[in-house]
Design an enzyme around this catalytic site. Structure first.
Site, short mmCIF file in Angstrom:
data_model
loop_
_atom_site.label_atom_id
_atom_site.label_comp_id
_atom_site.label_asym_id
_atom_site.label_seq_id
_atom_site.Cartn_x
_atom_site.Cartn_y
_atom_site.Cartn_z
N GLY A 50 39.84 -78.63 53.28
CA GLY A 50 39.59 -77.67 52.21
C GLY A 50 40.31 -76.37 52.47
N CYS A 77 40.09 -81.58 59.35
CA CYS A 77 40.59 -80.24 59.04
C CYS A 77 39.41 -79.27 58.82
CB CYS A 77 41.54 -80.29 57.85
SG CYS A 77 42.56 -78.81 57.68
N TYR A 78 39.18 -78.81 57.59
CA TYR A 78 38.00 -77.96 57.33
C TYR A 78 36.72 -78.70 57.73
CZ TYR A 78 34.54 -75.24 54.66
OH TYR A 78 33.45 -74.49 54.29
N HIS A 164 45.36 -84.41 59.83
CA HIS A 164 45.04 -85.29 58.70
C HIS A 164 45.44 -86.73 59.00
CE1 HIS A 164 43.89 -82.25 55.69
NE2 HIS A 164 44.71 -81.46 56.36
N GLU A 166 44.70 -89.30 57.29
CA GLU A 166 44.84 -90.06 56.05
C GLU A 166 46.26 -90.07 55.50
OE1 GLU A 166 43.56 -85.89 54.68
OE2 GLU A 166 43.34 -87.19 56.43
N SER A 217 42.92 -97.92 24.34
CA SER A 217 44.19 -97.19 24.36
C SER A 217 45.38 -98.14 24.38
CB SER A 217 44.24 -96.28 25.59
OG SER A 217 44.37 -97.06 26.77
N GLY A 218 45.18 -99.32 24.95
CA GLY A 218 46.28 -100.25 25.13
C GLY A 218 46.76 -100.29 26.57
N GLY A 219 46.27 -99.35 27.39
CA GLY A 219 46.63 -99.34 28.81
C GLY A 219 45.77 -100.32 29.59
N VAL A 220 46.06 -100.44 30.88
CA VAL A 220 45.38 -101.44 31.71
C VAL A 220 43.90 -101.14 31.86
CG1 VAL A 220 45.96 -100.24 33.89
CG2 VAL A 220 45.49 -102.70 33.90
N ASP A 221 43.51 -99.86 31.89
CA ASP A 221 42.10 -99.53 32.09
C ASP A 221 41.22 -100.05 30.95
OD1 ASP A 221 43.03 -98.18 34.32
OD2 ASP A 221 43.07 -96.24 33.32
N LYS A 366 43.13 -96.98 40.11
CA LYS A 366 44.06 -97.72 39.25
C LYS A 366 44.53 -99.03 39.89
CE LYS A 366 45.93 -96.17 35.93
NZ LYS A 366 45.61 -96.22 34.47
#
Length: 389
Positions: A50, A77-78, A164, A166, A217-221, A366
Site C-alpha cells: 500500500g 511490503c506495507y 513483492h 507476486e 453484451s456479447g462478450g465472454v462474461d 477473466k
C-alpha cells in the site's frame, strides 16, 4: 469454501496476489480492511502492499486480535510493516528507500526460502522499513540497504517480506508464495472448471422458480453467465436483452444474434439505442462521467424492458459481473475507485440490495471465466474473442 484472503491496503498488485494464489490451487478473495472479519472458511491471510506509512494517523488499520489468531499471516511490503507493528515491532521512515531490483541474503533454514539459494533477486518498492522486530520473530533476509528485508515468527505462523513475491521480477516469488500456502493447507483443489456445478446450483437457489433476464453484451462474461443460466433453469426460462449502444464493432450485434442462434439460444431481443447514447454523451469528455451516463442509460433501458416482461410474471435480472468489476468500482469509503463499471452504478447497487440481481460469475477472473466457458462446451471462437473496446 476454504480460502486465503488478501487484505487490500491500497496496493497496486493486490489483484495479482489473489491471482497467484488461485493459480497455485487455492481459492482466494480480496477484502478491504474495514470489511474484514475472521471466519471458519479462512485458512490464511495475506496483507497487501500500500502507498501509506504505517506511522501516519490516517493509515489503514485492521481489527484482528494478533495475540489469539491461529490463522497464518503473510505481510507484503506495507503488509510486512503493519504486521510487524501489530506484533510489537517498530517502523521507521528515512533514507533507507528501495525501488527496483534488489539482491537479498536469505536464511536458507527459514520456511519461505527453504530449498532456495541464499542470494535472491527480488523487487522492492518502499519508503518505510521495519527497524526493530518483536522478540517473537527473527530476521530471515537482509539487503545492503535494510537489515530486515524478511522475517518469520519462531512458531512459523507470521511471515513478512518487504519485497513483492507476486511480481515476475522476484525470481522465485511464486515458490515463496507456495511455501506460505503449504503452511495454510495441503489441499490444492481450486479449479474454475470444477466450480461449474456449484454455480449452476446457486443460480437455481437464487432464481427460486422465477424466470431470468440476462443483459447480454456479447462478450465472454455475459455468454458464460447465459449458458450457466440455461443449464440451471432451462432455455425456455431465460430471456436475454442485448442493448446496441452504437459503440460496438461494425455489425457486431448482428453477428451476436447469428452466433447465439447457432448455439440454440432463444428469447434474445436486440434494442437499438445508438441515437439515445450518442445524444446523451454529446460533448461529454471526462471518462468517469461517460461511464456513469452509459451505466445509467443501460439500467433505464433494461428496467423498461423488465417492466414489460414482468407484466406477465416475476423475473430476476442476471449480470455477467466478474471479480475485478466489484473491486475496481470502490466498495468502501477508503477504497480507491479505479473506474465505475456499468454493472456497479448506483441504480444497479440498489437492485443488488433489493435482492433482484443474480451475478453467477462475480467471484471469477477473466481467465477463469474462459476456462469455465471451455468446461461448458462453448465455442472457442466466442470464449477467446478479444474484448472490445
Amino acid at each position: 469454501m476454504k480460502k486465503i484472503v488478501i487484505i487490500d491496503f491500497g496496493g497496486q498488485y493486490t489483484h495479482l496476489i489473489a491471482r497467484r494464489i488461485r493459480n497455485l490451487g487455492v481459492y482466494s478473495e480480496i477484502y478491504h480492511p474495514e470489511e474484514f472479519a475472521v471466519n471458519d472458511e479462512i485458512i490464511g491471510i495475506i496483507f497487501s502492499g500500500g502507498p501509506q506509512s504505517v506511522n501516519a494517523n490516517d493509515a489503514y488499520r485492521i481489527n484482528i486480535d494478533i495475540k489469539t489468531i491461529t490463522i497464518p499471516i503473510l505481510g507484503i511490503c506495507y503488509g510486512h510493516q503493519i504486521l510487524a507493528s501489530m506484533l510489537g515491532g517498530k517502523i521507521e521512515s528515512g533514507e533507507n528507500k528501495e525501488y527496483g531490483f534488489t539482491n537479498i541474503l536469505c536464511d536458507e533454514d527459514s520456511l519461505l526460502f527453504s530449498g532456495l539459494e541464499s542470494k535472491q533477486s527480488v523487487w522492492m518498492s518502499h519508503g518505510d522499513h521495519v527497524s526493530e522486530l518483536p522478540k517473537s520473530c527473527r530476521i530471515t533476509a537482509s539487503s545492503d540497504t535494510i537489515k530486515i528485508a524478511s522475517y518469520e515468527s519462531h512458531d512459523q505462523k507470521f511471515f513478512g517480506v518487504q519485497f513483492h513475491p507476486e511480481v515476475t521480477h522476484t525470481t522465485n516469488g511464486l515458490k515463496m508464495l507456495d511455501k506460505f500456502i503449504s503452511v495454510c493447507t495441503q489441499d490444492r483443489n481450486w479449479n474454475p472448471q470444477n466450480f461449474k456445478d456449484t454455480l449452476i446450483q446457486q443460480i437455481k437457489d437464487e432464481a427460486k422458480g422465477r424466470k431470468l433476464v440476462l443483459l447480454l453484451s456479447g462478450g465472454v462474461d455475459s455468454l458464460v453467465a447465459l449458458e450457466l443460466c440455461i443449464q440451471a433453469v432451462g432455455n425456455e426460462n431465460v430471456h436475454s436483452i442485448h442493448i446496441d449502444t452504437g459503440f460496438m464493432r461494425q455489425n457486431e450485434s448482428l453477428e451476436i444474434m447469428e452466433h447465439f442462434d447457432k448455439l440454440g439460444f432463444r428469447n434474445i431481443k436486440i434494442i437499438d439505442a445508438e441515437e439515445l447514447y450518442l445524444k446523451e454523451l454529446n460533448g461529454v469528455v471526462e471518462p468517469e462521467a461517460k461511464r456513469l451516463i452509459i451505466g445509467k442509460l443501460f439500467v433505464d433501458i433494461a428496467n423498461k424492458e423488465l417492466a414489460e416482461l414482468e407484466e406477465h410474471e416475476e423475473l430476476m435480472l442476471v449480470q455477467g459481473t466478474i471479480y475485478p468489476d466489484t473491486i475496481e468500482s470502490g466498495s468502501t469509503d477508503k477504497a480507491a475507485k479505479i473506474k465505475t463499471h456499468h454493472n456497479r452504478v448506483s441504480e444497479i447497487e440498489k437492485l443488488i440490495e433489493e435482492g433482484r440481481i443474480i451475478e453467477p460469475i462475480k467471484e471469477l477472473y477473466k481467465d477463469e471465466v474462459r476456462k469455465l466457458g471451455d468446461e461448458l462446451g462453448l465455442p472457442q471462437k466466442l470464449v477467446y474473442r478479444h474484448p472490445f473496446p
